[in-house]
Design an enzyme around this catalytic site. Structure first.
Site, PDB file in Angstrom:
ATOM      1  N   ASP A  12       3.391  37.754 -56.353  1.00 22.20           N
ATOM      2  CA  ASP A  12       2.086  37.695 -57.020  1.00 22.20           C
ATOM      3  C   ASP A  12       1.802  38.952 -57.828  1.00 22.20           C
ATOM      4  O   ASP A  12       0.644  39.329 -58.014  1.00 22.20           O
ATOM      5  CB  ASP A  12       0.941  37.487 -56.011  1.00 22.20           C
ATOM      6  CG  ASP A  12       1.074  36.187 -55.251  1.00 22.20           C
ATOM      7  OD1 ASP A  12       1.591  35.229 -55.840  1.00 22.20           O
ATOM      8  OD2 ASP A  12       0.677  36.133 -54.082  1.00 22.20           O
ATOM      9  N   GLY A  14       2.563  39.326 -60.923  1.00 20.04           N
ATOM     10  CA  GLY A  14       2.353  38.990 -62.332  1.00 20.04           C
ATOM     11  C   GLY A  14       3.674  38.837 -63.083  1.00 20.04           C
ATOM     12  O   GLY A  14       3.739  39.054 -64.290  1.00 20.04           O
ATOM     13  N   ALA A  38       6.622  29.171 -54.408  1.00 16.75           N
ATOM     14  CA  ALA A  38       5.734  30.199 -54.945  1.00 16.75           C
ATOM     15  C   ALA A  38       5.412  29.784 -56.368  1.00 16.75           C
ATOM     16  O   ALA A  38       6.068  28.907 -56.924  1.00 16.75           O
ATOM     17  CB  ALA A  38       6.407  31.560 -54.921  1.00 16.75           C
ATOM     18  N   GLY A  39       4.400  30.394 -56.911  1.00 16.20           N
ATOM     19  CA  GLY A  39       4.020  29.964 -58.261  1.00 16.20           C
ATOM     20  C   GLY A  39       3.807  31.137 -59.178  1.00 16.20           C
ATOM     21  O   GLY A  39       3.630  32.268 -58.753  1.00 16.20           O
ATOM     22  N   HIS A  40       3.880  30.844 -60.451  1.00 13.94           N
ATOM     23  CA  HIS A  40       3.515  31.826 -61.466  1.00 13.94           C
ATOM     24  C   HIS A  40       2.335  31.254 -62.222  1.00 13.94           C
ATOM     25  O   HIS A  40       2.352  30.074 -62.579  1.00 13.94           O
ATOM     26  CB  HIS A  40       4.621  31.978 -62.507  1.00 13.94           C
ATOM     27  CG  HIS A  40       5.890  32.530 -61.978  1.00 13.94           C
ATOM     28  ND1 HIS A  40       5.948  33.666 -61.215  1.00 13.94           N
ATOM     29  CD2 HIS A  40       7.158  32.120 -62.136  1.00 13.94           C
ATOM     30  CE1 HIS A  40       7.208  33.922 -60.933  1.00 13.94           C
ATOM     31  NE2 HIS A  40       7.958  32.990 -61.467  1.00 13.94           N
ATOM     32  N   PRO A 305      -6.513  32.300 -49.150  1.00 17.53           N
ATOM     33  CA  PRO A 305      -6.972  33.586 -49.686  1.00 17.53           C
ATOM     34  C   PRO A 305      -5.917  34.663 -49.432  1.00 17.53           C
ATOM     35  O   PRO A 305      -5.328  34.700 -48.362  1.00 17.53           O
ATOM     36  CB  PRO A 305      -8.249  33.882 -48.891  1.00 17.53           C
ATOM     37  CG  PRO A 305      -8.248  32.954 -47.746  1.00 17.53           C
ATOM     38  CD  PRO A 305      -7.328  31.819 -48.046  1.00 17.53           C
TER      39      PRO A 305
HETATM   40  P1  GDP Z   1       3.816  36.052 -60.038  1.00 21.39           P
HETATM   41  O1  GDP Z   1       4.240  35.108 -58.981  1.00 21.39           O
HETATM   42  O2  GDP Z   1       4.370  37.426 -59.838  1.00 21.39           O
HETATM   43  O3  GDP Z   1       4.070  35.520 -61.410  1.00 21.39           O
HETATM   44  O4  GDP Z   1       2.270  36.224 -59.899  1.00 21.39           O
HETATM   45  P2  GDP Z   1       1.119  35.100 -59.836  1.00 21.39           P
HETATM   46  O5  GDP Z   1       1.170  34.259 -61.015  1.00 21.39           O
HETATM   47  O6  GDP Z   1       1.133  34.444 -58.525  1.00 21.39           O
HETATM   48  O7  GDP Z   1      -0.168  36.004 -59.799  1.00 21.39           O
HETATM   49  C1  GDP Z   1      -0.465  36.819 -60.783  1.00 21.39           C
HETATM   50  C2  GDP Z   1      -1.851  36.512 -61.242  1.00 21.39           C
HETATM   51  O8  GDP Z   1      -2.307  37.632 -61.905  1.00 21.39           O
HETATM   52  C3  GDP Z   1      -1.954  35.362 -62.214  1.00 21.39           C
HETATM   53  O9  GDP Z   1      -3.135  34.670 -61.993  1.00 21.39           O
HETATM   54  C4  GDP Z   1      -2.001  36.062 -63.575  1.00 21.39           C
HETATM   55  O10 GDP Z   1      -2.719  35.334 -64.547  1.00 21.39           O
HETATM   56  C5  GDP Z   1      -2.718  37.302 -63.222  1.00 21.39           C
HETATM   57  N1  GDP Z   1      -2.373  38.481 -64.007  1.00 21.39           N
HETATM   58  C6  GDP Z   1      -1.148  38.897 -64.429  1.00 21.39           C
HETATM   59  N2  GDP Z   1      -1.250  40.086 -65.044  1.00 21.39           N
HETATM   60  C7  GDP Z   1      -2.569  40.427 -65.016  1.00 21.39           C
HETATM   61  C8  GDP Z   1      -3.312  41.572 -65.469  1.00 21.39           C
HETATM   62  O11 GDP Z   1      -2.777  42.524 -66.010  1.00 21.39           O
HETATM   63  N3  GDP Z   1      -4.657  41.555 -65.211  1.00 21.39           N
HETATM   64  C9  GDP Z   1      -5.289  40.533 -64.576  1.00 21.39           C
HETATM   65  N4  GDP Z   1      -6.595  40.605 -64.382  1.00 21.39           N
HETATM   66  N5  GDP Z   1      -4.622  39.453 -64.120  1.00 21.39           N
HETATM   67  C10 GDP Z   1      -3.281  39.413 -64.337  1.00 21.39           C
END
Ligand code: GDP
Length: 424
Positions: A12, A14, A38-40, A305
């Site tokens: 998570d 980003g 897991a998701g992005h 959460p």
């Molecule tokens: P991943 O699994 O590493 O890709 O991460 P996730 O997608 O699960 O979670 C990352 C969350 O952070 C997502 O909702 C993104 O839209 C958000 N996100 C990524 N970079 C930023 C940032 O620089 N600022 C904010 N506020 N949100 C971000």
């Protein structure tokens, strides 16, 4: 050039957003481990999308998106995601699936669910996507490779072999109805028509692409602390989350991974159980979770959460080291803009001794955080495009952490959108 994009800690961080940003110039994006567990979340010109198994290069019409051999490939999920992509107005992506990838079988999800039920209050907090049973079967050599779909006799034999073992467990351990190999065979054969157009010898394809100088991204899932060897075992995932595994999970030479972008989040969060030294609770945690919005609130798959905490230099340095970091992408910095001061965990105290090497799990369970508090910047930094336009205290926070970690922060992400990005 091959670049890996991986996580420093629990996931998570980003990675999806960073992959989406870097994919603009990429010829190929590959998923090399994990599955739909897991998701992005990606926010770009096409709107907001949660991807699970699809590589994050799908928004780029010229990028080839590859499901590598190291993935736990859930076909019904793939079909669902592809339908979703098409219905979202995104141009049909170019996809290749490794002919050696193994299939996540319906019984993997069943066993994941039954085992969590059996463990009751000792459960791992699995997403019940079948990932642990999948990788157990793979290494026990009772997995099903996608190429088996093209040899029906062999496929039936392999399904029978797997069911033989599983039915003993179902009967005696879980006390549940037995699996019927013929039924599973039929279900799995129904996958064939969906995947056939995409199946390829991915290792050959990628090695050729490397020779041609193509820009290739390896997209990791979760983070270093979830690695089954180097992470917080057993509260880990079941496939390696490290950039080095990209070579195995995609079929490319290890020395061709020239850049490793480790995505590091400006504070900590985790989904599921296990030691979390810099965890915070109560109002402090609720506020950070709320401010984090999508980045802080709920896991993409489970909707649970997330547990929240301050930045942990010990964990992140360890994660960056194991990833073989060449560059850090430091994300979600904007979320901290509400704080007067920001604690940063700079060491662990274990039995009265302060250490900064990330310890093995039994010692980690005993660790207490040692904090250094930095001044906040009390402003919204979204929209800032140049590093030196960031408030001084924000730059100090970034540079303090960079020094603690010992790796260069070359990208700062100051918002969820593709355009919220600062190169240093
Ligand atoms: P991943 O699994 O590493 O890709 O991460 P996730 O997608 O699960 O979670 C990352 C969350 O952070 C997502 O909702 C993104 O839209 C958000 N996100 C990524 N970079 C930023 C940032 O620089 N600022 C904010 N506020 N949100 C971000």
């Amino acid at each position: 050039m091959v670049k890996a994009i991986v996580g420093s800690c629990w996931g998570d961080e980003g990675k999806g957003k960073i992959t989406d940003v870097l994919a603009e110039n990429a010829d190929i994006v590959i998923r090399f481990q994990g599955g739909s567990n897991a998701g992005h979340t990606i926010i770009n010109d096409y709107g907001k999308h949660a991807l699970h198994q699809m590589p994050s290069g799908i928004f780029n019409k010229n990028t080839v998106n590859i499901i590598g051999n190291g993935v736990a490939f859930n076909v019904p999920y793939f079909v669902k995601e592809l339908e979703y992509i098409k219905s979202s107005g995104i141009k049909e992506p170019k996809i290749l699936i490794s002919d050696r990838v193994q299939l996540l079988m319906p019984y993997h999800i069943l066993f994941d669910t039954l085992e969590e039920e059996r463990l009751s209050d000792k459960q791992f907090g699995s997403t019940k996507s079948g990932i642990a049973p999948f990788y157990s079967d793979k290494y026990a050599k009772i997995g099903i490779q996608i190429c088996d779909l093209f040899d029906e006799t062999l496929l039936m034999e392999r399904i029978k072999a797997a069911c033989c073992i599983k039915n003993v467990l179902l009967e005696h351990l879980y006390k549940k109805p037995l699996l019927e190999p013929e039924k599973i065979f039929k279900e799995v054969m129904s996958y064939k028509k969906f995947v056939e157009p995409y199946i390829a010898n991915v290792a050959e394809y990628l090695n050729k692409a490397i020779k041609e100088g193509k820009e290739i991204l390896l997209e990791g899932q979760l983070g270093a602390l979830k690695d089954p060897d180097h992470g917080i075992y057993p509260m880990t995932t079941s496939s390696s989350t490290l950039a080095g595994f990209g070579a195995v999970g995609a079929g490319i030479p290890p020395h061709k991974i020239e850049k490793v972008y480790t995505v590091v989040k400006a504070y900590s969060s985790a989904v599921g159980g296990g030691a979390f030294v810099s965890e915070i609770f109560g109002d402090e945690a609720d506020e950070l979770r709320k401010r984090g919005g999508d980045a802080g609130e709920f896991g993409v798959v489970t909707g649970r959460p997330r547990r929240m905490g301050w930045f942990d230099c010990v964990a992140a340095r360890y994660g960056c080291m194991l990833q073989g970091t060449t560059d850090i992408a430091f994300t979600v910095v904007d979320v901290l803009g509400y704080l007067d001061e920001i604690p940063v965990c700079v060491g662990y105290e274990i039995d009265g001794k302060v250490i900064n090497e990330f310890p093995v799990t039994p010692l980690l369970e005993k660790a207490k955080p040692v904090y250094k508090t930095l001044p906040g910047w009390k402003s919204d930094i979204r929209g800032v495009k140049n590093y030196y336009d960031l408030p001084e205290n924000c730059r100090n926070y970034i540079e303090f952490i960079e020094k603690q970690l010992g790796y260069n922060i070359t990208i700062v992400s100051n918002g969820p959108k593709r355009s919220d990005i600062i190169y240093r």
